[in-house]
Design a protein around this motif. Structure first.
Motif: not given
Length: 224
Positions: A67-76
């Motif tokens: 998924a698009a990165a958000s809040g300095g994190q990126k997840s599957n």
């Protein structure tokens, strides 16, 4: 060099599967138990621990979408399922190819079941008590943790980056670590700062499956 979320997100999106040099596959690697040495797959050009192999159905790396990165994190963005032969597995490894470990495919790793994580410090009082201070750390006795240095700081003297330790002598805001379950606390001889992450290996006495839920793989840049 602290970055804001816009920069962190941009950096993480550079690892998207749509990017040529990004993380396109996830693998499963075995646990290396050799405290006080680094027991992780490491951050070298190749993974230092052993990847699963064989079994029936045969083990294979799984393609990942992010998924698009958000809040300095990126997840599957979707779940992954791995068929694995008997063994003890502790790391999800990040790859740019479906096979190979020759120096161009490996990108890094994440601990299996590593949702408990945080920052800690060792001050002069902690050195005396061999403790790590981390407010509300969420760790319990016998939990396994991996320790990392942060920014350009050094780990407290006596601790080894990447070593898999066992938690002992924990309170709400402090904990100690040992090389063996229930063992003596490591003698900490110098102050420092660290980042910790819990790890709970998956153990199989026969053929099995490891399932990683959507959003369970988190690439976290909030520490930079």
């Amino acid at each position: 060099m602290p970055l804001n979320d816009l920069a962190r997100n941009a950096a993480l999106d550079g690892l998207d599967e749509s990017v040529g040099a990004g993380i396109t596959y996830i693998g499963v690697n075995t646990l290396v138990t050799a405290p006080p040495s680094d027991g992780t797959p490491g951050t070298g050009a190749t993974a230092a621990s052993t990847e699963a192999t064989g079994g029936s159905p045969t083990y294979a790396r799984q393609a990942v979408t992010w998924a698009a990165a958000s809040g300095g994190q990126k997840s599957n963005s979707s779940a992954l399922t791995f068929d694995v032969p008997p063994g003890t597995y502790a790391f999800l490894t990040l790859w740019n190819a479906s096979t190979g470990n020759t120096g161009t495919q490996y990108r890094g790793w994440l601990p299996i079941n590593g949702s408990v994580k945080g920052f800690g410090e060792v001050d002069s009082a902690d050195v005396t008590a061999d403790t790590i201070t981390s407010s509300g750390h969420g760790l319990a006795t016998n939990d396994r943790v991996i320790l990392f240095n942060i920014f350009a700081e050094s780990l407290p003297t006596g601790l080894v980056e990447g070593a898999v330790y066992y938690v002992v002598g924990g309170t709400t805001d402090t904990f100690q670590v040992a090389s063996t379950q229930g063992g003596s606390a490591i003698n900490i001889t110098g102050q420092g700062e660290l980042y910790f992450q819990k790890i709970t290996p998956e153990v199989f006495g026969s053929q099995g499956q490891i399932t990683v839920a959507a959003s369970a793989l988190v690439l976290d840049a909030t520490g930079i």
